[in-house]
Motif scaffolding. Structure first.
Motif, mmCIF file in Angstrom:
data_model
loop_
_atom_site.group_PDB
_atom_site.id
_atom_site.type_symbol
_atom_site.label_atom_id
_atom_site.label_comp_id
_atom_site.label_asym_id
_atom_site.label_seq_id
_atom_site.Cartn_x
_atom_site.Cartn_y
_atom_site.Cartn_z
ATOM 1 N N PRO A 110 -13.342 -6.763 8.222
ATOM 2 C CA PRO A 110 -12.232 -6.296 7.215
ATOM 3 C C PRO A 110 -11.788 -5.012 7.806
ATOM 4 O O PRO A 110 -12.395 -4.213 8.523
ATOM 5 C CB PRO A 110 -12.771 -6.348 6.037
ATOM 6 N N GLN A 170 -5.996 -8.255 4.692
ATOM 7 C CA GLN A 170 -6.676 -6.991 4.818
ATOM 8 C C GLN A 170 -5.840 -5.906 4.527
ATOM 9 O O GLN A 170 -5.683 -4.883 4.730
ATOM 10 C CB GLN A 170 -7.298 -6.766 6.257
ATOM 11 N N TYR A 177 -5.341 -3.610 1.530
ATOM 12 C CA TYR A 177 -6.033 -3.047 0.463
ATOM 13 C C TYR A 177 -5.194 -2.279 -0.555
ATOM 14 O O TYR A 177 -4.076 -1.618 0.018
ATOM 15 C CB TYR A 177 -7.145 -2.224 1.040
#
Length: 607
Positions: free
Chosen positions: A263, A358, A360
């Motif tokens: 990640p 990924q 976030y």
């Protein structure tokens, strides 16, 4: 001056909590008990010697007696406690009291269908939190009627400099994101957090589709021929659908290396990830919220802050994929067009999350909560489970069975850990999984529930919760654990799980060392001053207090973040780190993801 008042109340609460440990008190469910249920009260501050107790009727006549069961010092409450178990007494009536050690308890009832009013009030919380529509006295009560907040909400993307100097590019479009539920005591509306709250209401419907027929709840849609619970859930589902980005949109977001085996770095770490341009079509914005925090009090119709869409995230996108897939399954044959719309959105969101795994959240914006999550494997599993349960397609089956969360040990769900929601769906909805696979999933849920029952033996107040360490929203966590107990009971038919659920509700409704019901309008001493910008009568006499059925976040000894909580530091232990203060947002805020499992559990009890 308000901070000073908050400090004073916190000090008084801490002092009174400490004093309460020195003199005997009886803590019990201030509503009462259903006739056949476990009936437990806790005596604190009465030493460690067994004591005789009496059960008195409304005329003061003794109708039951026994001796206390000594537990002793209890780390969670900081008190020396004993228990009174009068489960054998089943005679219905009102005005019962317990008497022990020279003190008498609050009056309580023993009655069937005890929780029915509580269920309706807990559900009405969501109507009262609606954005984009007037709140009508007919459905909310005259004290809580108000004009629509953010009645026509067309928002553009945040652009410019955030709190730590990062420049965001914004976007060239605006979205109409009218509707949905305000998340908590502020005016933010979040896809992450809205997702788990919505799923929980929809799961309550899926469990008992006929339990909340048209006309059973106090909402404007009553009379349209559709379950009122589905109608309330749709208000949020429509909002989540509006938060989805149109196809063809490209934008820049902070992201780890796309396609990397590990990640990317979460965007709230000190080292900010580089911006990357992505195809954002089908993704969901994390939230729509004010540019700056509004003051207390602030009725939503008076909010004049700029409303903004905050950057899309993979977590929000997967919340949309999961709930939209669930929507498609549950609205079939109720509203086929809406079901099809939901499924299309779910597929688009899933594809977008696969492209952008990924992206976030960042907590670097003021005016709203971050809901940052540094692990998204659970959201991928949850979304795949809902899509598989709805479509039966092989690709989603592969995503489910290939997930590390498939068959893993289960713990209570939360907005940042949604894997248990996927497991509940796969364990209760007929899919193409083999019998052995389904039994494996069911076994993990049952094992988790058995562990929670064991927790009751590890704390003086006998609740299915860990003995120490109460986080932000502990009452919501407790209700999520109780929900798992309900699932285990449904799967096994074993009545032992009901006792755990009763204990969890007993704690919320008064069997706690604060001697308070954490649910407004239910109990002799109930929540009165939640952290909320409209239910703020303590700051403005023209505004109301909370309506009945609102759950406080509850004790918090792990993040004493607000001015009131800071004054309690070092003066409280786990279950006593709480104050009924509007400024105590870390202790006494309300939230849709706490009221949702509370509603689920209360509805389960009514079954």
């Amino acid at each position: 001056m308000r901070k000073r008042n908050g400090w004073l109340l916190a000090t008084l609460m801490a002092t009174s909590a400490a004093a309460a440990q020195q003199s005997p008190a009886i803590d019990l469910n201030q509503l009462g008990f259903e006739p056949a249920d476990v009936k437990l009260a806790v005596v604190r501050g009465a030493g460690t010697k067994t004591l005789p107790w009496l059960l008195l009727d409304t005329d003061g006549k003794a109708v039951g007696k026994g001796e206390t069961l000594v537990y002793g010092p209890d780390a969670s409450s900081g008190a020396v406690v004993q228990r009174i178990d009068f489960s054998g007494f089943r005679r219905a009536g009102k005005g019962y009291r317990l008497s022990v050690a020279g003190v008498t308890s609050d009056p309580f009832a023993i009655a069937p269908s005890l929780y029915r009013p509580l269920v309706r009030d807990a559900a009405n919380f969501f109507y009262q939190q609606r954005a984009g529509t007037p709140i009508d006295a007919k459905f909310a009560g005259s004290a809580w009627a108000r004009p629509a907040g953010h009645a026509h909400e067309v928002a553009g993307c945040f652009s410019g400099v955030d709190e730590r100097g990062t420049v965001w590019p914004g976007c060239a479009y605006k979205l109409d994101v009218t509707g949905g539920w305000y998340d908590a005591g502020d005016h933010g509306k979040y896809v992450v957090n809205g997702g788990i709250a919505l799923w929980t209401l929809l799961n309550a419907y899926a469990r008992r589709p006929k339990a909340f027929p048209d006309g059973s709840l106090r909402i404007p849609e009553s009379g349209n021929g559709v379950s009122d619970l589905l109608d309330e859930a749709r208000w949020e589902m429509e909002f989540l659908l509006r938060m989805q980005i149109p196809d063809g949109v490209r934008t820049q977001v902070p992201s780890g290396p796309l396609g990397a085996p590990k990640p990317g770095r979460p965007a709230w770490e000190a080292s900010f990830p580089p911006f990357a341009e992505i195809d954002a079509g089908g993704m969901a914005h994390q939230k729509v919220a004010d540019r700056n925090w509004t003051a207390l009090p602030m009725p939503p119709q008076n909010d004049r802050e700029e409303r903004l869409l905050y950057p899309p995230t993979t977590g929000a996108t997967l919340n949309l994929a999961a709930t939209a897939a669930q929507c498609a399954r549950l609205w079939r044959e109720v509203d086929d067009a809406f079901a099809a719309r939901c499924l299309t959105a779910a597929r688009r969101a899933w594809a977008a999350a696969q492209r952008n795994p990924q992206v976030y959240a960042t907590s670097s914006f003021t005016g709203s909560g971050g809901y940052g999550d540094n692990s998204l494997s659970d959201e991928f599993y949850w979304a795949a489970a809902e899509l598989y349960a709805t479509t039966g397609e092989a690709a989603f089956r592969k995503a489910v069975t290939g997930s590390p969360h498939f068959g893993e040990a289960v713990r209570a769900p939360g907005w940042s850990f949604t894997a248990p929601l996927g497991t509940i769906t796969l364990a209760t909805v007929k899919t193409g999984l083999s019998d052995a696979e389904v039994q494996k999933l069911r076994a993990t849920l049952i094992a988790a529930a058995d562990g929670m029952l064991e927790q009751r033996r590890q704390n003086g107040y006998a609740i299915p919760y860990k003995a120490q360490g109460y986080p932000w929203g502990s009452n919501g966590d407790l209700m999520n654990q109780a929900m798992l107990l309900g699932v285990a009971s449904d799967l096994t038919g074993d009545s032992k799980y009901r006792g755990g659920i009763v204990s969890a509700l007993d704690y919320l409704l008064g069997r706690n060392p604060m001697g308070t019901s954490y649910v407004s309008g239910h109990g002799v001493r109930s929540l009165n001053n939640p952290h909320h910008r409209f239910w703020a009568h303590v700051l403005d006499a023209k505004l109301p207090g909370p309506p009945p059925g609102v759950l406080s976040g509850g004790p918090n000894d792990t993040a004493l973040a607000d001015p009131v909580a800071m004054q309690l530091k070092g003066k409280c232990v786990a279950q006593t780190c709480w104050a009924d203060d509007i400024h105590a947002y870390a202790l006494n805020e309300v939230a849709i993801n706490w009221n949702a499992p509370f509603f689920w559990v209360a509805a389960w009890m009514e079954d």
